[in-house]
Design an enzyme around this catalytic site. Sequence first.
Site, PDB file in Angstrom:
ATOM      1  N   GLY A  21     -12.917   8.409  18.583  1.00  0.00           N
ATOM      2  CA  GLY A  21     -11.509   8.194  18.883  1.00  0.00           C
ATOM      3  C   GLY A  21     -11.071   9.094  20.020  1.00  0.00           C
ATOM      4  O   GLY A  21     -11.340  10.296  20.016  1.00  0.00           O
ATOM      5  N   VAL A  25      -4.820  12.408  19.718  1.00  0.00           N
ATOM      6  CA  VAL A  25      -5.489  13.623  19.245  1.00  0.00           C
ATOM      7  C   VAL A  25      -6.832  13.824  19.955  1.00  0.00           C
ATOM      8  O   VAL A  25      -7.122  14.910  20.477  1.00  0.00           O
ATOM      9  CB  VAL A  25      -5.691  13.577  17.706  1.00  0.00           C
ATOM     10  CG1 VAL A  25      -6.396  14.839  17.228  1.00  0.00           C
ATOM     11  CG2 VAL A  25      -4.351  13.414  16.988  1.00  0.00           C
ATOM     12  N   GLU A 200       2.129   7.351  13.501  1.00  0.00           N
ATOM     13  CA  GLU A 200       0.818   6.726  13.254  1.00  0.00           C
ATOM     14  C   GLU A 200       0.718   5.442  14.070  1.00  0.00           C
ATOM     15  O   GLU A 200       1.729   4.903  14.527  1.00  0.00           O
ATOM     16  CB  GLU A 200       0.658   6.413  11.762  1.00  0.00           C
ATOM     17  CG  GLU A 200       0.654   7.633  10.870  1.00  0.00           C
ATOM     18  CD  GLU A 200      -0.481   8.603  11.198  1.00  0.00           C
ATOM     19  OE1 GLU A 200      -1.642   8.205  11.113  1.00  0.00           O
ATOM     20  OE2 GLU A 200      -0.181   9.757  11.554  1.00  0.00           O
ATOM     21  N   LYS A 215      -0.547  13.314   2.440  1.00  0.00           N
ATOM     22  CA  LYS A 215      -0.586  14.777   2.593  1.00  0.00           C
ATOM     23  C   LYS A 215      -0.255  15.463   1.270  1.00  0.00           C
ATOM     24  O   LYS A 215      -0.863  16.484   0.916  1.00  0.00           O
ATOM     25  CB  LYS A 215       0.377  15.202   3.700  1.00  0.00           C
ATOM     26  CG  LYS A 215      -0.074  14.722   5.078  1.00  0.00           C
ATOM     27  CD  LYS A 215       1.043  14.819   6.100  1.00  0.00           C
ATOM     28  CE  LYS A 215       0.567  14.392   7.486  1.00  0.00           C
ATOM     29  NZ  LYS A 215       1.654  14.175   8.435  1.00  0.00           N
ATOM     30  N   GLY A 317       1.555  15.617  17.031  1.00  0.00           N
ATOM     31  CA  GLY A 317       1.357  15.671  18.481  1.00  0.00           C
ATOM     32  C   GLY A 317      -0.076  16.044  18.828  1.00  0.00           C
ATOM     33  O   GLY A 317      -0.797  16.652  18.031  1.00  0.00           O
TER      34      GLY A 317
HETATM   35  P1  NDP Z   1      -4.437   6.932  18.339  1.00  0.00           P
HETATM   36  O1  NDP Z   1      -4.044   5.590  17.867  1.00  0.00           O
HETATM   37  O2  NDP Z   1      -3.681   7.548  19.443  1.00  0.00           O
HETATM   38  O3  NDP Z   1      -5.991   6.943  18.749  1.00  0.00           O
HETATM   39  C1  NDP Z   1      -6.948   6.271  18.013  1.00  0.00           C
HETATM   40  C2  NDP Z   1      -8.246   6.250  18.800  1.00  0.00           C
HETATM   41  O4  NDP Z   1      -9.231   5.619  18.007  1.00  0.00           O
HETATM   42  C3  NDP Z   1      -8.166   5.506  20.132  1.00  0.00           C
HETATM   43  O5  NDP Z   1      -8.844   6.238  21.112  1.00  0.00           O
HETATM   44  C4  NDP Z   1      -8.900   4.207  19.835  1.00  0.00           C
HETATM   45  O6  NDP Z   1      -9.624   3.677  20.941  1.00  0.00           O
HETATM   46  C5  NDP Z   1      -9.920   4.671  18.822  1.00  0.00           C
HETATM   47  N1  NDP Z   1     -10.403   3.558  18.014  1.00  0.00           N
HETATM   48  C6  NDP Z   1      -9.693   2.631  17.349  1.00  0.00           C
HETATM   49  N2  NDP Z   1     -10.519   1.758  16.742  1.00  0.00           N
HETATM   50  C7  NDP Z   1     -11.775   2.147  17.046  1.00  0.00           C
HETATM   51  C8  NDP Z   1     -13.079   1.668  16.745  1.00  0.00           C
HETATM   52  N3  NDP Z   1     -13.229   0.571  15.980  1.00  0.00           N
HETATM   53  N4  NDP Z   1     -14.151   2.327  17.222  1.00  0.00           N
HETATM   54  C9  NDP Z   1     -13.996   3.430  17.980  1.00  0.00           C
HETATM   55  N5  NDP Z   1     -12.796   3.931  18.326  1.00  0.00           N
HETATM   56  C10 NDP Z   1     -11.699   3.305  17.852  1.00  0.00           C
HETATM   57  O7  NDP Z   1      -4.386   7.878  17.033  1.00  0.00           O
HETATM   58  P2  NDP Z   1      -4.069   9.432  16.966  1.00  0.00           P
HETATM   59  O8  NDP Z   1      -4.896  10.160  17.926  1.00  0.00           O
HETATM   60  O9  NDP Z   1      -2.594   9.637  16.967  1.00  0.00           O
HETATM   61  O10 NDP Z   1      -4.521   9.749  15.465  1.00  0.00           O
HETATM   62  C11 NDP Z   1      -5.885   9.827  15.121  1.00  0.00           C
HETATM   63  C12 NDP Z   1      -6.013  10.387  13.704  1.00  0.00           C
HETATM   64  O11 NDP Z   1      -5.405  11.674  13.653  1.00  0.00           O
HETATM   65  C13 NDP Z   1      -5.299   9.561  12.624  1.00  0.00           C
HETATM   66  O12 NDP Z   1      -6.032   9.628  11.433  1.00  0.00           O
HETATM   67  C14 NDP Z   1      -3.961  10.297  12.447  1.00  0.00           C
HETATM   68  O13 NDP Z   1      -3.407  10.123  11.159  1.00  0.00           O
HETATM   69  C15 NDP Z   1      -4.423  11.722  12.625  1.00  0.00           C
HETATM   70  N6  NDP Z   1      -3.370  12.635  13.031  1.00  0.00           N
HETATM   71  C16 NDP Z   1      -2.567  12.333  14.089  1.00  0.00           C
HETATM   72  C17 NDP Z   1      -1.582  13.206  14.484  1.00  0.00           C
HETATM   73  C18 NDP Z   1      -0.673  12.898  15.607  1.00  0.00           C
HETATM   74  O14 NDP Z   1       0.297  13.670  15.798  1.00  0.00           O
HETATM   75  N7  NDP Z   1      -0.901  11.846  16.389  1.00  0.00           N
HETATM   76  C19 NDP Z   1      -1.378  14.484  13.778  1.00  0.00           C
HETATM   77  C20 NDP Z   1      -2.302  14.722  12.689  1.00  0.00           C
HETATM   78  C21 NDP Z   1      -3.257  13.814  12.331  1.00  0.00           C
HETATM   79  P3  NDP Z   1      -8.912   3.183  22.306  1.00  0.00           P
HETATM   80  O15 NDP Z   1      -8.502   4.467  23.002  1.00  0.00           O
HETATM   81  O16 NDP Z   1      -9.985   2.470  23.010  1.00  0.00           O
HETATM   82  O17 NDP Z   1      -7.739   2.373  21.900  1.00  0.00           O
HETATM   83  N1  HSE Z   2       2.332  10.645  11.983  1.00  0.00           N
HETATM   84  C1  HSE Z   2       2.169  11.979  11.509  1.00  0.00           C
HETATM   85  C2  HSE Z   2       3.507  12.660  11.473  1.00  0.00           C
HETATM   86  C3  HSE Z   2       1.214  12.728  12.379  1.00  0.00           C
HETATM   87  O1  HSE Z   2       4.452  12.140  12.086  1.00  0.00           O
HETATM   88  O2  HSE Z   2       3.625  13.700  10.832  1.00  0.00           O
HETATM   89  C4  HSE Z   2       0.884  14.091  11.851  1.00  0.00           C
HETATM   90  O3  HSE Z   2       0.120  14.020  10.683  1.00  0.00           O
END
Ligand code: NDP
Ligand code: HSE
Length: 442
Positions: A21, A25, A200, A215, A317
Site C-alpha cells: 500500500g 500512510v 478511511e 480501536k 494523517g
Molecule cells: P489509502 O486508501 O490512502 O491507501 C491504500 C493503498 O493501498 C493505496 O496505495 C492502494 O493502491 C493500495 N491498495 C489497495 N488495494 C490494493 C491491492 N489489492 N493490492 C495492493 N495495494 C492495494 O489508505 P490509507 O493510507 O489512509 O490507510 C491505510 C491503512 O492505514 C488502513 O488500514 C487505515 O485504516 C490505516 N490508518 C490510516 C490512517 C490515516 O490517517 N489515513 C491512520 C491510522 C491508520 P493505489 O495507490 O494504487 O490506489
Molecule cells: N480514519 C481514521 C480516523 C484514521 O479518522 O481516525 C486513523 O485511524
Amino acid sequence: MSTSFNPGKGEGQPVGVAVLGMGTVGTDVIRLMQENADAFEARIGGPLALKGVAVSDLDKPRPGVDPALLTDDAHALVERDDVDIVVEVIGGIDYPRELVLKALKAGKSVVTANKALVAAHADELAAAADEQNVDLYFEAAVAAAIPVVGMLRRSLAGDQINRIFGIVNGTTNFILDAMATTGASYEDALAEATRLGYAEADPTADVEGHDAASKAAILASLGFHSRVKFNDVHCEGITQISADDITAAAKAGYTIKLLAICERLTNEDGSEQVSARVHPTLIPSSHPLASVSKSFNAIYVDAEAAGSLMFYGNGAGGAPTASAVLGDLVGAARNKVHGGRAPGENTYANLPVADFGDVPTRYHIDMQVKDRVGVLADLATRFADAGISLRTVRQEEVERHEHARLILVTHQAPESALAGMVERLSELDDVQQVTSVIRLDG
Ligand code: NDP
Ligand code: HSE
C-alpha cells in the site's frame, strides 16, 4: 505457541522490508524510511532495505520510489526470501488478512496500521505470529501517532487497567469540532477530513463509528487481557447528530464527542466483565476532552496503581501514522538483527463481554411536553417507578407556551432501563416529542 529462541541475523545485516500500500500512510512511511535511513540503521544495528512496494494501480505517479520496486502482486512480494518484514497499509479486512497470514506463515514479521483487520482477526494473526516466532506490531492501528498500544502492552503491563476512554477517531472529531466552532455543515466537514487524508477509504467506517469500535476492541483486549472483537463493541456513529444538537449542548454547557469507552465491570457476586462501546457522548465543556479539536485524539487510562493517565496527539494523517508504523518497523527490525520478540498477545484473564443492556450509562433527554400542571411530577414518578433516578430537571420557556421544553439528566442506570424508558416516554400523551437522547459522561 512456539518457544524456540529467535537468534537474529547479526549486527550489520540488512533487513528486507516490503510495504503493501502506498496511499496516505504508505507514502509517508516510504518517504521517512528513506529520509532517515542512516538514523534507522544506527538504531537497528543494520540497514533497512526496501525490497518492494505493492499497489493496486501501477500507472499512478509515485515520486521518490524506484519504479522497479513497484508491483501489483502483493501475494508474491510477501513470500520473497529477501523480505524479512512486511508493512501492511492497504486497509480492508479479507484481502490484507490473506496477505498478513501468508507473510507470518512465511516467517516474516508484520507491522500493520489496520485496526479493522486486527479487531476482527487478532486471535488468528497472533497465533500465526507465535507459530513462527515472529512479531506482529500494530501501534498505528489505534490513535495514529499516540503510542497507546505500546503503553498498554509494555508500560502498564504491571498494573490493572479499569477504564480506557476517549476520542479515537480523527475524522469524526474533525467534523464535530468544525460543526461546533465554524458552523460548517456535516457534508463540508467530512469532505475536508477526506481531503486531508484522515478518513478511511470508505468514510462510512468513520461516521458510523466502526473505525472507533475497532480501536475500542483493540484497547479493551490489551487493557483487560481478554479477547474483545469488533462485534462485541456497541457502536453508534455521528450521523444522527444535528447542528441543533450541538448548539443545544453548547448552551447547556456540554460538548458532543464521539467517545470510545472500555470498562472493567464488577458484578454483585464479585465476578468481572468488560464492556466496550462507542457512541456520541455529552461531556461538560470544562472537561479536557471537550477541548480536543480538529483530528486530534485523546485517551484516558484509569489504572489501579498509576491512577489516571491522559494521552493526547495526532490521531490521523499520513506523517503521524507513519511515525507509529516506523516505530514498530524499527522494533521489528531490531529483533530480526539481534534476536528476540516483542511482547505478544495475552488474553489470560478471558473476561466475558457484558451485554450492552446491562451496562450502566446516563442519559440527557431533551423533549417537548404538554404545558399542563402536574406533567413534571407525573414524569418524575414514571422514572422512579422504572428505578431511574433523575439528577437534574430543567424546564425552559418556549414561545407561545403551547408546550414546555424539559431537559432531564439521569443518574447511572442500566442501558436497557434507560432505553426502555425513552421508548415509553415517546408513547405518552403528555410527551409531544423526544427531541434528542444523548448519553452523558463525566
Ligand atoms: P489509502 O486508501 O490512502 O491507501 C491504500 C493503498 O493501498 C493505496 O496505495 C492502494 O493502491 C493500495 N491498495 C489497495 N488495494 C490494493 C491491492 N489489492 N493490492 C495492493 N495495494 C492495494 O489508505 P490509507 O493510507 O489512509 O490507510 C491505510 C491503512 O492505514 C488502513 O488500514 C487505515 O485504516 C490505516 N490508518 C490510516 C490512517 C490515516 O490517517 N489515513 C491512520 C491510522 C491508520 P493505489 O495507490 O494504487 O490506489
Ligand atoms: N480514519 C481514521 C480516523 C484514521 O479518522 O481516525 C486513523 O485511524
